[in-house]
Design a protein around this motif. Structure first.
Motif: not given
Length: 222
Positions: A115, A119, A172, A187, A190-191
């Protein structure tokens, strides 16, 4: 249930990004009386400069707080892996079959490296294939796995340290369509959630192995 029995996030003191604004407002000049000399240019320049400064401070404060919360979850993971007996780290405690060692490797490669470095930063890093991220090599010691996780966390933080929160993903997976998250802010959130979820999985493993509880709730009142 006593709320004080919960572990909260980082102990850093809350910094209100609007506190400076409130103080600065007290120094603004009141509207000029009728007939009095006006200095619209000076006032307008001061207001624009203040607005820009507050926006930058708010962005930096938010990003710093998100990274602090992520660091707290990272520490939680490492703490619970270390607390488990060596043999318990290598065997599964749930029907799905993952092990604490495998989970640690998953967070290292599939989460932190993917990530942040791949990303968001677009670094050409080596990524695991399929279920490899969940499989810790037998030849790799527990301490080496923990060191690799700590190193990857540092590299991940460094990779996004200069990126604004609205930065879009730089890369991606080919053929994977659009990234599920459109900015560094998403992100990071999310992490944080994924790391906290897996930290909770390790809490369950620990309790099943030796009864140890990181979060102890008060007995309900009768």
């Amino acid at each position: 249930m006593n709320p004080s029995s919960f572990h909260h996030g980082p102990a850093a003191e809350w910094q209100d990004p609007w506190h400076e604004t409130a103080q600065q407002h007290s120094t603004f000049a009141r509207p000029a009386r009728e007939g009095a000399a006006r200095q619209p240019d000076a006032g307008r320049t001061h207001l624009v400069g203040l607005t820009t400064r507050v926006d930058i401070n708010a962005e930096q404060t938010t990003k710093s707080e998100l990274l602090e919360w992520l660091d707290a979850q990272r520490a939680h993971v490492a703490e619970q892996v270390r607390a488990l007996p060596a043999e318990a780290r290598r065997r599964s405690h749930v029907p799905s079959g993952w092990t604490p060692r495998g989970l640690l490797r998953h967070l290292t490669l599939d989460v932190e490296r993917v990530w942040f470095r791949a990303v968001m930063a677009g670094e050409p890093v080596e990524l695991p294939q399929g279920y490899d991220g969940w499989t810790a090599p037998e030849t790799q010691s527990d301490e080496e796995l923990l060191e690799q996780y700590a190193d990857e966390c540092r590299l991940a933080t460094a990779a996004v340290s200069d990126l604004p929160l609205d930065t879009r993903p730089a890369w991606w997976f080919e053929g994977g369509g659009n990234p599920p998250y459109s900015s560094l802010r998403e992100v990071l959130l999310h992490v944080i959630v994924e790391t906290a979820t897996h930290a909770g999985h390790l809490d369950v493993c620990r309790e099943l192995v030796d009864g140890g509880q990181r979060l102890v709730l008060d007995e309900p009142a009768t």
